[in-house]
Design a protein around this motif. Structure first.
Motif: not given
Ligand code: 5AD
Ligand code: SF4
Length: 399
Positions: A62-63, A191-192, A287, A289, A327, A329, A358-361, A363
């Protein structure tokens, strides 16, 4: 005189399996599936990696951070030297397998990055693990092979899991079970990675879901969590709300909940069912986001800030004393201080019981991979800290 081949010595020969699970509840359930399938074949499950013949990493992508953890753990476990019962290789190390989201993400490239891995199995192929292990045990017979030669097996092409895997009756907890109602996701949030590693949304037949729950109840389990990456998008010959009603009606079931919901599939009808069904927990993980319409659009979430806030308002009105978590980001591409402020204000107003930040990562494969990852690390960290602090205060007041 002790006799050979009595039951205690054959007991000792059972291959011993250790699984390390990373990531979400879906992976926890997949680990149970693998344990259930291998137990049927006579394997013993251990909590001690040091006594295992086979070590499996059930991984999360996921990250980036989740993946980094797995790479470093594999290195550690590969150094273990185990007394072997399945096979005796030249170096007497355990068979190591990598399954789950990283398997699907990197496929056979994993063998280059982690040479001690013997097999890689994607999410839709986990039912093949028993036969893969048999093949590895046979192909690795000592002395017939060059010591440097290693058999590598990978299976990452499956599209749909066979239904039988959910009926092994193996659950980790005595009184609670996770029940998968759908797999994969077709939302393609930008982002997913999930759609790329878990595939598009597949809904299980509702009769199979009910059957699995009834079987578990026969084994003494009475609490359930229905699982799906986009759980409330469930649709088979019955809708999600109809499924909840059917589950609520199962005799012997005491309590159940569901996770994770997407706002765009959430409705007043669902809230009403949550209020009315007496066995359904008044708990919603929804979530958001981001609180910025600009960012929500770039994330391809399919709803606006207003739409989300209206949902929250209806939830509060209809589901009495309902718990709500989310959740978030921070630091998504192009997120400005103003966008962040909108998220901050939303958190302040929504009154979540908990929020996972969560900090954006970046993918691979995702649409956002082609956007500039332009929020500086320090800004991501500061925004993360600010919302965490705010939510901590809100959660404290709610307790
Ligand atoms: N970067 C950061 N957080 C993410 N999530 C999903 N993909 C990413 C990403 N690329 C977070 C979202 C999701 C949770 C399971 O993980 O908030 O709801
Ligand atoms: Fe991680 Fe998502 Fe895979 Fe779950 S589905 S293990 S959260 S990448």
């Amino acid at each position: 005189m002790p006799t050979r081949g009595n039951s205690s010595s054959s007991e000792k020969k059972k291959p011993v399996l250790y699984i390390r699970t990373f990531g979400c509840q879906m992976n926890v359930r997949d680990t149970e599936v693998v344990c259930g399938l291998l137990k049927r074949q006579g394997y013993k499950i251990t909590e001690e990696a040091g006594e295992a013949d086979i070590i499996i990493f059930n991984t999360c992508s996921v990250r980036q951070h989740a993946e980094d953890k797995v790479w470093s753990e594999i290195g550690k476990y590969a150094k273990l030297r185990t007394p072997y019962s399945v096979r005796r290789t030249h170096n007497q190390r355990p068979i190591i397998g990598l399954i789950g989201c990283m398997a699907q993400n990197y496929k056979e490239q994993i063998f280059q990055r982690a040479p001690s891995v013997d097999f890689v199995v994607g999410s839709s192929d986990i039912h093949k693990i028993p036969s893969i292990l048999k093949r590895l045990a046979i192909d690795h017979r000592p002395s017939t092979i060059d010591p440097l030669f290693q058999v590598k097996i990978w299976e990452t092409d499956g599209s749909k899991r066979p239904e039988e895997i959910y009926h092994t009756g193996y659950y980790q907890d005595k009184d609670h079970a996770y029940v998968v109602i759908s797999e994969g996701c077709s939302n393609y949030c930008s982002y997913c990675l999930v759609p790329y590693v878990r595939g598009d949304l597949h809904n299980r037949d509702y009769k199979e879901i009910l059957k699995e729950i009834e079987e578990a109840i026969d084994n003494g389990i009475n609490k359930f969590t229905l699982l799906g990456q986009n759980v409330n998008a469930y649709q088979s010959t019955v809708s999600f709300v109809q499924l909840l009603k059917l589950v609520n009606g199962i005799k012997g079931l005491e309590e159940f909940s569901f996770i994770t919901s997407h706002p765009k599939d959430t409705s007043v009808e669902l809230f009403q069912a949550m209020q009315d069904l007496e066995k359904l927990k008044k708990y919603l993980h929804l979530p958001v986001q981001s609180g910025s319409d600009k960012i929500l659009k770039l994330m391809n979430r399919g709803y606006s800030r207003r739409f989300y806030l209206d949902l929250v308002q209806n939830y509060r009105k209809i589901v009495k004393e309902g718990l709500l978590t989310t959740d978030i980001i921070v630091g998504f591409p192009t997120e400005t201080d103003k966008d962040f402020q909108e998220t901050y204000d939303l958190v302040k107003g929504a009154g979540f019981n908990a929020a996972y930040i969560f900090k954006y990562s970046v993918r691979p494969h995702t649409a956002a991979e082609n956007m500039p990852d332009d929020v500086a690390k320090v800004d991501k960290e500061r925004r993360h800290k600010e919302i965490l602090g705010l939510q901590k205060e809100i959660s404290r007041k709610k307790r």
